[in-house]
Design an enzyme around this catalytic site. Structure first.
Site, PDB file in Angstrom:
ATOM      1  N   HIS A  66      58.359  66.394  56.056  1.00 29.36           N
ATOM      2  CA  HIS A  66      58.406  65.702  54.771  1.00 29.36           C
ATOM      3  C   HIS A  66      58.500  66.685  53.602  1.00 29.36           C
ATOM      4  O   HIS A  66      59.362  66.547  52.715  1.00 29.36           O
ATOM      5  CB  HIS A  66      57.161  64.830  54.639  1.00 29.36           C
ATOM      6  CG  HIS A  66      57.196  63.853  53.522  1.00 29.36           C
ATOM      7  ND1 HIS A  66      56.852  64.178  52.233  1.00 29.36           N
ATOM      8  CD2 HIS A  66      57.548  62.543  53.500  1.00 29.36           C
ATOM      9  CE1 HIS A  66      56.972  63.108  51.456  1.00 29.36           C
ATOM     10  NE2 HIS A  66      57.387  62.092  52.209  1.00 29.36           N
ATOM     11  N   ASN A  81      55.610  53.051  49.183  1.00 34.85           N
ATOM     12  CA  ASN A  81      56.462  52.219  50.043  1.00 34.85           C
ATOM     13  C   ASN A  81      55.672  51.031  50.577  1.00 34.85           C
ATOM     14  O   ASN A  81      54.520  51.185  51.009  1.00 34.85           O
ATOM     15  CB  ASN A  81      56.984  53.044  51.224  1.00 34.85           C
ATOM     16  CG  ASN A  81      57.723  54.287  50.775  1.00 34.85           C
ATOM     17  OD1 ASN A  81      58.385  54.293  49.736  1.00 34.85           O
ATOM     18  ND2 ASN A  81      57.604  55.354  51.548  1.00 34.85           N
TER      19      ASN A  81
END
Length: 386
Positions: free
Chosen positions: A100, A190
């Site tokens: 990430h 998210n």
């Protein structure tokens, strides 16, 4: 057997010490570092074409600006990544075992290479990597610590592609960084099916933070982008291309995490081009120059790198009245001399004499010829009837 006995003793001590110590022991225990595999093939992404940030590079490429990313670490061996400093807060080493952080770093400042069509937004920005997690979840206390450490290291932009809940130490760390004139860019979060009722994500929801939602290729907010979090702007966050551990790439990355990275890169460009603007004006400039809202959870709309850097905003142009000129010194102009009365009298006398002389000459020019014609005899007076 001896090794097993020692290990058992360590675990027993950790559990006896309480949950927090046990959690720390688990966090710092050796973990398998195996991020998902990337690929060697990479193409120009739709996000790169949509934002067209390479058009800003004649003005600035982010040079002189330090960007700190608080994430899962960065693969510093990737050929397109240059990291000025790497810090590990987890005690698990500097390697990016998730991928990430490496992807976020590539979007912000992936260097330009002729043989690679992918590039970061601000390739000449200086990167600081602060590893806050070694997995999908991180410690909020470490996040707060990372923000303060980034501020103390002189970061001008901090990218936080992490979502969590409101915590006093996190709020204090954000306030600390904002007080140091740092632009904080954070992902709006998210939504997942198992999340149930969505809640605002932090630190994106704190006042003063540049909160970023995700947009797809059609320019609309993606379904997973959290609209409950207050949104400043949108940026590409679906099917994203970026760098990946092992010198590879991914071309299918989703999430507001990567949208935030694009905006952090734009913030670096703005700070490089307009070093006199504070963090409030940088954030405001990015919001004002965005492409416009298109519904709930879109903020000011898609970020526009070219306008964010080059637009002339009337509110930033301060009209300053010209300074009133100082008085001229008394000696700069020569004062006229007093009139010379004697010279004037002489001039007038000469002028009168000249006029009289001229009159005399004229008269003589008439009388003398007339006298000659008469032989200088006196004229005869005319008698009436003669």
């Amino acid at each position: 057997m001896v090794g097993r006995g020692i290990l058992a003793g360590v675990l027993a001590l950790a559990l006896a010490a309480g949950p927090s110590t046990a959690a720390a022991a688990t966090l710092r225990a050796p973990e398998q570092c195996s991020p998902q595999r990337g690929g060697l093939q990479v193409g120009e992404s739709w996000a790169q074409r949509r934002l067209a940030f390479t058009g800003v590079w004649p003005l600035t490429m982010g040079e002189g600006v330090t960007v700190a990313l608080i994430d899962s670490g960065v693969d510093t061996l990737h050929p397109q990544l240059k990291v000025a400093r790497s810090i590990d807060l987890t005690g698990t080493g500097l390697r990016d075992c998730v991928g990430h952080g490496t992807a976020v770093a590539g979007i912000i400042a992936g260097t330009d290479r002729k043989d690679i069509p992918f590039v970061g937004v601000a390739p000449k920005a200086r990167l600081i990597s602060i590893k806050q997690t070694n997995g999908d979840r991180g410690d909020v206390a470490l996040l707060a610590q990372g923000i303060k450490q980034a501020a103390d290291l002189g970061a001008q932009v901090i990218n936080i592609s992490i979502e969590t809940s409101d915590q006093p130490d996190l709020r204090a760390a954000v306030d600390y960084a904002l007080a140091k004139d740092i632009v904080i860019v954070a992902a709006a979060g998210n939504l997942k099916k198992e999340d149930g009722t969505p809640a605002a994500a932090y630190p994106a929801s704190y006042q003063g933070v540049l909160s970023v939602g995700s947009a797809g290729p059609d320019g609309r907010r993606t379904d997973f982008s959290n609209a409950v979090t207050p949104i400043s702007v949108l940026a590409p966050g679906e099917d994203i291309t970026s760098t990946w551990p092992g010198g590879t790439y991914r071309q299918d990355l989703p999430g507001t995490s990567f949208a935030a990275a694009y905006v952090a890169g734009v913030a670096a460009l703005v700070r490089a081009r307009h070093p006199g603007l504070d963090n409030v004006r940088v954030r405001r400039r990015i919001e004002i120059t965005a492409d416009g809202a298109s519904g709930t959870g879109t903020g000011a709309g898609m970020v526009n790198p070219l306008l964010a850097v080059s637009e002339i905003l009337p509110s930033e142009v301060v009209a300053i009245a010209p300074r009133e000129p100082s008085a001229l010194p008394s000696t700069i102009v020569t004062r006229p001399k007093p009139p010379d009365q004697k010279a004037i009298d002489v001039s007038v006398g000469v002028a009168v004499i000249a006029v009289c002389a001229a009159g005399l000459v004229t008269a003589m020019g008439v009388v003398i010829p007339l006298g000659r014609r008469r032989g200088w005899k006196p004229g005869r007076r005319a008698i009436p009837g003669d």
